[in-house]
Design an enzyme around this catalytic site. Structure first.
Site, PDB file in Angstrom:
ATOM      1  N   GLU A   1     -11.105   0.469  -2.984  1.00  0.00           N
ATOM      2  CA  GLU A   1     -11.317   0.391  -1.748  1.00  0.00           C
ATOM      3  C   GLU A   1     -12.119   1.583  -0.834  1.00  0.00           C
ATOM      4  OE1 GLU A   1      -7.568  -1.253   0.137  1.00  0.00           O
ATOM      5  OE2 GLU A   1      -8.532  -1.063   2.286  1.00  0.00           O
TER       6      GLU A   1
ATOM      7  N   LYS B   1      -3.029   5.138  -2.663  1.00  0.00           N
ATOM      8  CA  LYS B   1      -4.129   5.787  -1.998  1.00  0.00           C
ATOM      9  C   LYS B   1      -4.457   7.007  -2.681  1.00  0.00           C
ATOM     10  CE  LYS B   1      -3.878   3.758   2.305  1.00  0.00           C
ATOM     11  NZ  LYS B   1      -5.119   3.200   2.874  1.00  0.00           N
TER      12      LYS B   1
ATOM     13  N   ASP C   1     -13.635  -1.547   3.507  1.00  0.00           N
ATOM     14  CA  ASP C   1     -12.704  -1.474   4.607  1.00  0.00           C
ATOM     15  C   ASP C   1     -13.240  -1.148   5.892  1.00  0.00           C
ATOM     16  OD1 ASP C   1     -10.614  -0.920   6.518  1.00  0.00           O
ATOM     17  OD2 ASP C   1      -9.212  -0.168   5.113  1.00  0.00           O
TER      18      ASP C   1
ATOM     19  N   SER D   1       0.876  -1.269   0.088  1.00  0.00           N
ATOM     20  CA  SER D   1      -0.012  -0.101  -0.065  1.00  0.00           C
ATOM     21  C   SER D   1       0.983   1.258  -0.060  1.00  0.00           C
ATOM     22  CB  SER D   1      -0.919   0.078   1.174  1.00  0.00           C
ATOM     23  OG  SER D   1      -1.527   1.174   1.451  1.00  0.00           O
TER      24      SER D   1
ATOM     25  N   ASP E   1      -7.066   2.850  -2.969  1.00  0.00           N
ATOM     26  CA  ASP E   1      -8.005   3.046  -1.731  1.00  0.00           C
ATOM     27  C   ASP E   1      -8.132   4.640  -1.252  1.00  0.00           C
ATOM     28  OD1 ASP E   1      -8.817   3.032   1.037  1.00  0.00           O
ATOM     29  OD2 ASP E   1      -7.070   2.009   1.900  1.00  0.00           O
TER      30      ASP E   1
ATOM     31  N   LYS F   1      -9.622  -6.668   8.448  1.00  0.00           N
ATOM     32  CA  LYS F   1      -8.602  -6.334   9.489  1.00  0.00           C
ATOM     33  C   LYS F   1      -8.916  -6.745  10.927  1.00  0.00           C
ATOM     34  CE  LYS F   1      -7.089  -2.237   6.978  1.00  0.00           C
ATOM     35  NZ  LYS F   1      -7.218  -0.780   6.794  1.00  0.00           N
TER      36      LYS F   1
ATOM     37  N   LYS G   1      -1.366  -0.995  -4.427  1.00  0.00           N
ATOM     38  CA  LYS G   1      -2.607   0.006  -4.006  1.00  0.00           C
ATOM     39  C   LYS G   1      -2.106   1.167  -3.701  1.00  0.00           C
ATOM     40  CE  LYS G   1      -4.644   0.166   0.751  1.00  0.00           C
ATOM     41  NZ  LYS G   1      -5.219  -0.989   1.848  1.00  0.00           N
TER      42      LYS G   1
ATOM     43  N   GLY H   1      -3.886  -4.132   6.489  1.00  0.00           N
ATOM     44  CA  GLY H   1      -2.814  -3.857   7.478  1.00  0.00           C
ATOM     45  C   GLY H   1      -3.200  -2.281   7.777  1.00  0.00           C
TER      46      GLY H   1
END
Ligand code: OSB
Ligand code: MG
Length: 367
Positions: free
Chosen positions: A212, A162, A237, A135, A187, A261, A160, A289
């Site tokens: 996400e 952000k 998430d 990520s 995400d 998670k 991934k 994570g």
């Protein structure tokens, strides 16, 4: 087992570089390391709540208060037959899944060490390594493209990115120009709304595996609406805070991919229930994570061995995030594959001298 002591330790670990998401930037980890002691055996858990509630609504001061005054005394007041029962004993105290999980994980680890088996065995995990992705926090576009290149070279199985409104289409165009075929996801950490359909349709064009948590951090209904408007799959998430909430999301078709998670869903027993639900409905899962220290990272690796975790997780090499971790064993992936620590329990032990150096506060609660 009878738990004799619960230790609550706050450690501060600097990140190698600040981690920026749509909800803010952080330059260090504040990890709540929980230790339980039973018959001379220790077990470790990690709380993933932040000092202030940016990701979900839990925060470290609230968690310490509850652990000290409610969960730890209740835990030590009665025998624990099996760690799967622990969180259910705390139903009278609502919510606060991350605080409950920090202590529950320590009990699981302690129990597995007493049985002398790796934690994964108690979860039905047969794999001895797990595929992982990475990520990437928000950074300037050129730097992000270089970082993607590095992670692809390292063999990570998925990247991934952000994103947030205004930090999305240009970034994705630059990454896709160089890497048209890699397994890529984004995400948004809740940064978009249904009013931004133009932008969301543009994001839909980049061949992403899934998006996400694009919308509000507690939403289900708007995600269900969005899912009907995009080709790209949605993964939740933040919104998935319990097995019941996962069932709700699946019934509403608010997502078709589940990010698990353990702290967010309320512990390992909750993960097992979510796992069985997703497997029975053929919904792919992966293990998310929270930039955990080696304690939480090791738990995540064991969790990801369960057969329903079919997509690469977030649990990349610790050295991406930390110059030095608090565990003696180094948790490092090779070619996008993370070995499962093989010792009893989570298979890692604390580097006690370094832990002392980075400890901000510590308290012990006795039976
Ligand atoms: O949304 O998945 C997230 C880190 C902190 C809080 C939320 C998230 C993340 C990550 C990092 O994406 C995942 C990791 O490397 O542990
Ligand atoms: Mg996320």
């Amino acid at each position: 087992m009878k738990i004799d002591e619960v230790e609550l330790r706050l450690v501060r670990l600097p990140y190698r570089a600040p981690f920026r998401t749509s909800f803010g930037e952080e330059s260090e980890k504040h990890a709540l390391i929980v230790t339980v002691r039973s018959d001379g055996v220790e077990g470790y858990g990690e709380g993933v709540m932040d000092p202030l509630p940016h990701y979900r609504e839990e925060c470290i001061p609230g968690a310490l208060h509850l652990l000290r005054n409610a969960f730890a005394p209740e835990l030590m007041s009665r025998v624990v037959d099996h760690p799967s029962e622990v969180v259910a004993r705390w139903v009278e105290w609502r919510g606060n899944p991350m605080a409950k999980t920090a202590l529950e994980l320590a009990v699981w680890d302690c129990y597995a060490r007493q049985q002398n088996v790796p934690l994964r065995k108690l979860l039905g995990g047969e794999r001895t390594d797990v595929p992982v992705g990475a990520s990437l926090g928000m950074n300037p576009i050129a730097q992000t493209v270089d970082s993607v290149a590095w992670h692809v070279e390292q063999g990570y199985k998925r990247v991934k990115l952000k994103i947030e409104p205004g930090w999305d289409v240009e970034l994705l165009a630059a990454v896709r120009a160089k890497f048209p075929d890699i397994e890529l996801t984004v995400d948004a950490n809740s940064a978009y709304t249904l009013e931004m359909m133009d932008l969301l349709h543009q994001i839909d064009e980049f061949g992403l595996h899934y998006i996400e948590q694009p919308l509000h951090w507690d939403d289900m209904l708007d995600h269900a609406t969005l899912a009907t408007k995009l080709r790209t799959e949605l993964c939740l998430d933040e919104s998935l805070t319990s097995p019941a909430r996962v069932r709700m999301a699946l019934d509403l078709k608010a997502c078709s991919v589940v990010n698990v998670k353990v702290g967010r869903v309320g512990g390992l027993q909750a993960v097992r229930e979510i796992h069985d639900l997703c497997v029975s409905r053929k919904v792919p899962m992966w293990c998310g994570g929270m930039l955990e220290s080696g304690i939480g990272r090791a738990h995540n690796i064991h969790i990801a061995t369960m057969p329903g975790f079919v997509f690469p997780g977030d649990t990349a090499s610790a050295s991406r995030t930390y110059a030095r971790d608090i565990t003696e064993q180094k948790l490092e992936a090779t070619n996008g594959v993370m070995p499962v620590p093989s010792g009893p329990g989570i298979g890692v032990t604390l580097d006690r001298d370094f832990v002392k150096e980075v400890t901000e506060s510590v308290e012990v609660i006795r039976r």
